[in-house]
Design a protein around this motif. Structure first.
Motif, PDB file in Angstrom:
ATOM      1  N   PHE A  67     -25.105 -29.911 -60.605  1.00 35.32           N
ATOM      2  CA  PHE A  67     -25.286 -28.895 -59.572  1.00 35.32           C
ATOM      3  C   PHE A  67     -26.400 -27.918 -59.938  1.00 35.32           C
ATOM      4  O   PHE A  67     -27.111 -27.429 -59.060  1.00 35.32           O
ATOM      5  CB  PHE A  67     -23.978 -28.148 -59.328  1.00 35.32           C
ATOM      6  CG  PHE A  67     -22.926 -28.978 -58.622  1.00 35.32           C
ATOM      7  CD1 PHE A  67     -23.190 -30.279 -58.250  1.00 35.32           C
ATOM      8  CD2 PHE A  67     -21.674 -28.452 -58.349  1.00 35.32           C
ATOM      9  CE1 PHE A  67     -22.229 -31.053 -57.601  1.00 35.32           C
ATOM     10  CE2 PHE A  67     -20.711 -29.207 -57.692  1.00 35.32           C
ATOM     11  CZ  PHE A  67     -20.993 -30.517 -57.321  1.00 35.32           C
ATOM     12  N   ILE A 146     -29.339 -31.094 -51.009  1.00 36.48           N
ATOM     13  CA  ILE A 146     -27.933 -30.728 -51.203  1.00 36.48           C
ATOM     14  C   ILE A 146     -27.212 -31.034 -49.900  1.00 36.48           C
ATOM     15  O   ILE A 146     -27.639 -30.599 -48.822  1.00 36.48           O
ATOM     16  CB  ILE A 146     -27.738 -29.242 -51.555  1.00 36.48           C
ATOM     17  CG1 ILE A 146     -28.293 -28.921 -52.934  1.00 36.48           C
ATOM     18  CG2 ILE A 146     -26.261 -28.872 -51.509  1.00 36.48           C
ATOM     19  CD1 ILE A 146     -28.108 -27.471 -53.341  1.00 36.48           C
ATOM     20  N   GLY A 148     -23.014 -31.244 -48.548  1.00 41.25           N
ATOM     21  CA  GLY A 148     -21.589 -31.183 -48.828  1.00 41.25           C
ATOM     22  C   GLY A 148     -20.784 -31.621 -47.619  1.00 41.25           C
ATOM     23  O   GLY A 148     -21.280 -31.613 -46.480  1.00 41.25           O
ATOM     24  N   VAL A 188     -19.556 -34.023 -52.445  1.00 45.84           N
ATOM     25  CA  VAL A 188     -20.825 -33.319 -52.635  1.00 45.84           C
ATOM     26  C   VAL A 188     -21.876 -34.322 -53.093  1.00 45.84           C
ATOM     27  O   VAL A 188     -21.629 -35.132 -53.997  1.00 45.84           O
ATOM     28  CB  VAL A 188     -20.716 -32.189 -53.677  1.00 45.84           C
ATOM     29  CG1 VAL A 188     -22.067 -31.502 -53.851  1.00 45.84           C
ATOM     30  CG2 VAL A 188     -19.665 -31.170 -53.263  1.00 45.84           C
ATOM     31  N   VAL A 307     -15.312 -27.216 -52.747  1.00 44.62           N
ATOM     32  CA  VAL A 307     -16.583 -26.585 -53.078  1.00 44.62           C
ATOM     33  C   VAL A 307     -16.942 -25.596 -51.970  1.00 44.62           C
ATOM     34  O   VAL A 307     -16.869 -25.924 -50.776  1.00 44.62           O
ATOM     35  CB  VAL A 307     -17.709 -27.619 -53.237  1.00 44.62           C
ATOM     36  CG1 VAL A 307     -19.024 -26.928 -53.617  1.00 44.62           C
ATOM     37  CG2 VAL A 307     -17.342 -28.655 -54.295  1.00 44.62           C
ATOM     38  N   TYR A 309     -20.108 -22.765 -50.802  1.00 46.15           N
ATOM     39  CA  TYR A 309     -21.556 -22.662 -50.970  1.00 46.15           C
ATOM     40  C   TYR A 309     -21.998 -21.224 -50.686  1.00 46.15           C
ATOM     41  O   TYR A 309     -21.635 -20.647 -49.661  1.00 46.15           O
ATOM     42  CB  TYR A 309     -22.266 -23.637 -50.029  1.00 46.15           C
ATOM     43  CG  TYR A 309     -21.829 -25.061 -50.246  1.00 46.15           C
ATOM     44  CD1 TYR A 309     -22.488 -25.891 -51.145  1.00 46.15           C
ATOM     45  CD2 TYR A 309     -20.715 -25.571 -49.573  1.00 46.15           C
ATOM     46  CE1 TYR A 309     -22.066 -27.192 -51.364  1.00 46.15           C
ATOM     47  CE2 TYR A 309     -20.293 -26.878 -49.786  1.00 46.15           C
ATOM     48  CZ  TYR A 309     -20.967 -27.674 -50.685  1.00 46.15           C
ATOM     49  OH  TYR A 309     -20.534 -28.965 -50.899  1.00 46.15           O
ATOM     50  N   ARG A 320     -20.539 -16.783 -48.367  1.00 49.48           N
ATOM     51  CA  ARG A 320     -19.755 -17.868 -48.958  1.00 49.48           C
ATOM     52  C   ARG A 320     -19.199 -18.721 -47.830  1.00 49.48           C
ATOM     53  O   ARG A 320     -18.475 -18.241 -46.969  1.00 49.48           O
ATOM     54  CB  ARG A 320     -18.634 -17.277 -49.811  1.00 49.48           C
ATOM     55  CG  ARG A 320     -17.693 -18.276 -50.469  1.00 49.48           C
ATOM     56  CD  ARG A 320     -16.692 -17.489 -51.288  1.00 49.48           C
ATOM     57  NE  ARG A 320     -15.719 -18.327 -51.988  1.00 49.48           N
ATOM     58  CZ  ARG A 320     -14.523 -18.616 -51.522  1.00 49.48           C
ATOM     59  NH1 ARG A 320     -14.150 -18.170 -50.317  1.00 49.48           N
ATOM     60  NH2 ARG A 320     -13.687 -19.359 -52.227  1.00 49.48           N
ATOM     61  N   TRP A 370     -28.731 -25.770 -45.461  1.00 48.06           N
ATOM     62  CA  TRP A 370     -28.688 -26.456 -46.753  1.00 48.06           C
ATOM     63  C   TRP A 370     -29.961 -26.205 -47.554  1.00 48.06           C
ATOM     64  O   TRP A 370     -29.987 -26.442 -48.765  1.00 48.06           O
ATOM     65  CB  TRP A 370     -28.493 -27.962 -46.549  1.00 48.06           C
ATOM     66  CG  TRP A 370     -27.146 -28.331 -46.023  1.00 48.06           C
ATOM     67  CD1 TRP A 370     -26.856 -28.869 -44.799  1.00 48.06           C
ATOM     68  CD2 TRP A 370     -25.888 -28.209 -46.698  1.00 48.06           C
ATOM     69  NE1 TRP A 370     -25.505 -29.076 -44.660  1.00 48.06           N
ATOM     70  CE2 TRP A 370     -24.881 -28.676 -45.813  1.00 48.06           C
ATOM     71  CE3 TRP A 370     -25.511 -27.740 -47.950  1.00 48.06           C
ATOM     72  CZ2 TRP A 370     -23.529 -28.694 -46.160  1.00 48.06           C
ATOM     73  CZ3 TRP A 370     -24.163 -27.754 -48.288  1.00 48.06           C
ATOM     74  CH2 TRP A 370     -23.197 -28.224 -47.401  1.00 48.06           C
ATOM     75  N   ILE A 373     -29.257 -22.760 -50.399  1.00 48.57           N
ATOM     76  CA  ILE A 373     -28.060 -22.643 -51.224  1.00 48.57           C
ATOM     77  C   ILE A 373     -28.421 -22.022 -52.575  1.00 48.57           C
ATOM     78  O   ILE A 373     -29.174 -22.592 -53.349  1.00 48.57           O
ATOM     79  CB  ILE A 373     -27.398 -24.022 -51.434  1.00 48.57           C
ATOM     80  CG1 ILE A 373     -27.079 -24.675 -50.088  1.00 48.57           C
ATOM     81  CG2 ILE A 373     -26.142 -23.884 -52.280  1.00 48.57           C
ATOM     82  CD1 ILE A 373     -26.137 -23.879 -49.219  1.00 48.57           C
ATOM     83  N   MET A 376     -23.122 -22.805 -56.077  1.00 50.89           N
ATOM     84  CA  MET A 376     -22.008 -23.617 -55.598  1.00 50.89           C
ATOM     85  C   MET A 376     -20.763 -23.222 -56.382  1.00 50.89           C
ATOM     86  O   MET A 376     -20.775 -23.205 -57.613  1.00 50.89           O
ATOM     87  CB  MET A 376     -22.336 -25.104 -55.768  1.00 50.89           C
ATOM     88  CG  MET A 376     -23.617 -25.497 -55.038  1.00 50.89           C
ATOM     89  SD  MET A 376     -24.283 -27.118 -55.512  1.00 50.89           S
ATOM     90  CE  MET A 376     -23.094 -28.180 -54.716  1.00 50.89           C
TER      91      MET A 376
END
Length: 437
Positions: A67, A146, A148, A188, A307, A309, A320, A370, A373, A376
């Protein structure tokens, strides 16, 4: 007379004495059995908790390694505001890769027809129909480094059919059979470059490398500190030949060549269901890691994987979000073109594409966030794999569900039986080092 007297006076135990001795022996034996049982139970608990602790620490450390590297590209990874003094609150200007039309991605990255563009004449930043057929390359949106997926109740958002989903392997379907994927656990995917070979000379489409390359086939990523170009290539020793015309590269900018198949790493994490190696009739859940299609079981006993982000909105606020919330954001930035932010929730201004006539930019369609970010937040709920607790209702806390202690039901959120196990949560906030997103 003396010997006869001694023989006549020899006596045995009476019945009462035997019964007392037996009772004392039984008490001692019962105590020893109880001590052994307690010691054995304590040993199982300590062994299970030790395994749980080691599995949790290893899982978090492995997740952090990937990550932290998410979005790593070549050379300049830290980006600056697009107009430093006037538009700081508009966020960061990002760079997009150029991809030759002759490249066919097999790892889930989008093809030419799946790229969303916006005409600069239309300031809403939403996708427009743009004809780029006259150009021999197209931009690869940095948001695809990235991705998710928030999964629950048998499905995921965004759907696993959306562009950007790791296609280097088949993600298992949700279920409770061997080789399935656990329900109520996230997925992810992160992508990043590693390795590379320095270019010492460029002659037309031919590049000379500083070292002998270990690769003989595969597309290439040619990059300096300003431009990254993905092209079909021929590899031979310390030479790479691009089969399509190269844009201009500056050797003073640390130009390098990467093998797209091997050095662009596609990593996907998910929780899978499989047979217990020591008991084929029993199923357990484990954390799995796929790298460029090679799937590996990391640790057993992972029940939950969630998870969150930390993403930067167009105003500079960091929020968040879950994966489905990140995916739902679109539009934003300076919609009316007056240099001011128009709303709080929206993506940062996307980069313009100078090689497509200079009148288009990447669009802020669904999933544009995305690109932004910052970090994470990872949550894992692990169990002791084997029955270690004294009962099936051993309480635990898993913060995504709240801070109130809870007891497992007969069936877990994954659908597997709860059994008699201890459970512990492991969590970490992992900053994305290479902020090119």
């Amino acid at each position: 007379m003396t010997n006869k007297y001694r023989i006549n006076n020899q006596k045995g135990f009476s019945l009462i004495e035997l019964m007392v001795a037996l009772v004392i022996g039984l008490i001692i034996l019962t105590g020893m059995i109880s001590l052994f049982t307690a010691s054995s139970s304590l040993n199982r608990a300590q062994t299970g908790l030790a395994i749980l602790q080691e599995n949790g620490r290893y899982a978090i450390s492995r997740l952090k390694m990937d990550f932290e590297s998410a979005g790593r590209k070549h050379c300049a990874t830290l980006t600056m505001p697009n107009e430093f003094t006037t538009k700081w609150n508009q966020g960061y200007e990002m760079s997009a890769w150029r991809v030759s039309n002759n490249v066919n991605f097999t790892n889930g990255l989008p093809a030419r027809g799946q790229i969303e563009l916006d005409t600069l004449a239309d300031p809403d930043q939403l996708p427009d129909t743009v004809d780029i057929s006259a150009f021999n390359s197209y931009p690869l949106d940095p948001s695809f480094f990235i991705r998710g997926y928030e999964c629950a109740s048998g499905s995921c958002l965004p759907a696993l059919s959306t562009p950007g989903t790791d296609a280097s392997f088949v993600i298992p379907a949700i279920g409770t059979a061997d080789d399935s994927r656990a329900d109520n656990t996230d997925i992810v995917t992160v992508r990043y470059l590693r390795g590379g070979n320095r270019v010492t000379a460029i002659a037309g489409n031919n590049l000379t490398l500083a070292e002998i390359s270990p690769f003989t086939t595969g597309d290439a990523v040619v990059a300096d500190c300003n431009t990254s170009y993905v092209t079909p290539a021929n590899w031979a020793g310390n030479a790479v030949n691009s089969t399509t015309p190269l844009p201009g590269f500056n050797l003073n900018g640390d130009t390098r060549v990467y093998n797209l198949d091997e050095e662009l790493v596609n990593v996907t994490y998910f929780v899978g269901v499989d047979q217990d190696p020591s008991n084929p009739s029993r199923l357990i859940s484990s954390l799995y890691r796929s790298e460029n299609g090679l799937v590996q079981q990391l640790v057993e006993g992972v029940e939950r994987f969630d998870v969150f982000y930390l993403a930067q909105l167009q105003t500079g606020h960091v929020v968040r979000m879950t994966a489905d919330e990140v995916q739902s954001i679109q539009g934003g930035g300076d919609v009316d073109g007056n240099g001011a932010v128009d709303a709080i929730q929206g993506c940062i201004i996307p980069p313009s594409i100078d090689y497509l006539g200079g009148n288009v930019s990447l669009a802020n369609g669904a999933g544009c966030l995305w690109r932004s970010i910052y970090a994470m937040e990872v949550h894992l709920l692990l169990n002791t794999v084997n029955n270690s607790a004294s009962n099936e209702t051993e309480p635990y806390i898993y913060s995504p569900d709240g801070m109130t202690p809870q007891t497992p039901g007969a069936a877990l959120p994954s659908g597997l039986p709860a059994e008699r196990m201890y459970r512990r949560e492991f969590t970490a906030i992992v900053p994305v080092r290479s902020y090119t997103l």
